[in-house]
Design an enzyme around this catalytic site. Structure first.
Site, mmCIF file in Angstrom:
data_model
loop_
_atom_site.group_PDB
_atom_site.id
_atom_site.type_symbol
_atom_site.label_atom_id
_atom_site.label_comp_id
_atom_site.label_asym_id
_atom_site.label_seq_id
_atom_site.Cartn_x
_atom_site.Cartn_y
_atom_site.Cartn_z
ATOM 1 N N SER A 159 45.187 44.449 47.522
ATOM 2 C CA SER A 159 44.511 45.256 47.396
ATOM 3 C C SER A 159 42.940 45.314 46.963
ATOM 4 C CB SER A 159 43.816 44.139 45.391
ATOM 5 O OG SER A 159 43.218 44.569 44.843
ATOM 6 N N TYR A 170 44.213 35.252 42.031
ATOM 7 C CA TYR A 170 44.703 36.807 42.624
ATOM 8 C C TYR A 170 43.863 37.493 44.118
ATOM 9 C CZ TYR A 170 45.183 42.066 41.853
ATOM 10 O OH TYR A 170 45.922 43.028 42.352
ATOM 11 N N LYS A 174 45.626 38.238 47.294
ATOM 12 C CA LYS A 174 45.844 39.471 48.238
ATOM 13 C C LYS A 174 45.094 39.333 49.280
ATOM 14 C CE LYS A 174 47.711 41.464 45.127
ATOM 15 N NZ LYS A 174 49.175 42.543 44.889
#
Ligand SMILES: NC(=O)c1ccc[n+]([C@@H]2O[C@H](COP(=O)([O-])OP(=O)(O)OC[C@H]3O[C@@H](n4cnc5c(N)ncnc54)[C@H](O)[C@@H]3O)[C@@H](O)[C@H]2O)c1
Length: 301
Positions: A159, A170, A174
């Site tokens: 991402s 998150y 990533k």
């Protein structure tokens, strides 16, 4: 580098080969599966959500029927090492060879939406289990097979959040995916392997990622620290609007297809977001404190 395997920039090179896509019931993974079927590949669609997975398989099967290829649905949780090992062995048993692996399944959790100190340990574990361990399990299960036959390519979905600091599970997951994918690229090239790898770093894409709590396991249920509040709901609505205004996942699938056939490592979907990275690199080079703000959410520079 050109070699007589998958690469060459021509769809014909994927024809008759086999792709495995995780998180294929929805969003980006579903679009990848469709694109691979259009390229004449057999496709194994894998996901944790069984009913949407079967629906996705049926639509991909319609495309595949025009090419005489097959589609298979395989329900599995990428956080479960044995489940991913089974996905690999069953795919190889069915098709003889797997050539393309997309480690794509992912969840946002509270993602980019919470303030400091509002993510509990279970949230960290769930998101890292899926987004990071899911990719690691994919490498462990499929790499020996890919290295053995040499005609393969892995696409890991990271991402833009994997390039921008964020105190949340998150972002951590990533960043780690970007690091191990770039590290794998380095290892493959320095050992002369013909297996390729790409790192997909999307900006906003119109998918159901903001609703990934639908797949949150019972043990990771929110508690007093991160239970939904009117404020967090409002932030989620803001994220949903950004996603809705984002790229069509079918367009991203086209970029993924091109990266595989041209042996391209980075797959970016929004170069204006990539441009925001220069500010961070400059502050690191100049040993300055970070700029405040998160360019992903429209703040900072
Ligand atoms: N949509 C975006 O703007 C965006 C941006 C950057 C990165 N990404 C990444 O793209 C990937 C795909 O997400 P998407 O945007 O298509 O969202 P999505 O929610 O539409 O699709 C994700 C899929 O992963 C599946 N999944 C969730 N947990 C799983 C598990 N434990 N095991 C197997 N499958 C599981 C879901 O059931 C779903 O089908 C994710 O890794 C996400 O982090 C998305």
């Amino acid at each position: 580098m050109f070699h007589p395997g998958i690469y060459g920039g021509r769809v014909e090179h994927l024809k008759g080969k086999t792709a495995v896509v995780t998180g294929a019931a929805s969003g980006l993974g579903f679009s990848f599966a469709k694109r691979f079927a259009e390229a004449g590949m057999n496709v194994v669609l894998s996901d944790i959500e069984a009913p949407p997975l079967e629906q996705a398989r049926a639509s991909v099967a319609e495309i595949a029927s025009g090419h005489g290829t097959e589609t298979v649905a395989h329900v599995s949780d990428v956080a479960d090492e044995q489940a991913v090992a089974d996905l690999a062995s069953e795919s190889i048993a069915r098709f003889g060879q797997v050539n393309v692996l997309c480690n794509n399944a992912g969840v946002a959790g509270s993602g980019l939406t919470e303030g400091p100190g509002t993510i509990n340990a279970k949230e960290w574990k769930w998101v890292l289990d899926v987004n990071l361990w899911g990719v690691i399990h994919g490498h462990q299960a499929f790499l020996p097979h890919l290295l053995e036959h040499g005609d393969g390519h892995i696409v890991n979905t990271a991402s833009m959040a994997g390039h921008l600091p964020g105190h949340n599970a998150y972002s951590a997951s990533k960043w780690a995916v970007v690091a191990i994918t770039e590290g794998l690229f380095n290892q493959l090239k320095t050992t002369g392997s013909t297996v390729g790898v790409s790192c997909l770093c999307p900006g906003w894409v119109d998918t159901k990622i903001a609703d990934s709590s639908r797949n949150r396991p019972e043990w990771a249920a929110p508690d007093a620290l991160n239970e939904p509040s009117p404020e967090s709901e409002a932030r989620y609505d803001f994220i949903r609007d950004l996603l809705a205004s984002g790229k069509n996942p079918d367009d991203v699938a086209e970029l993924v297809h091109d990266a595989i056939t041209n042996d391209k490592f980075w797959i970016f979907t929004d170069m204006s977001m990539v441009a925001t990275l220069s500010g961070r690199f400059e502050s690191v080079l100049e040993n300055k404190n970070p700029e405040w703000g998160n360019p992903l959410l429209g703040g900072g520079d």
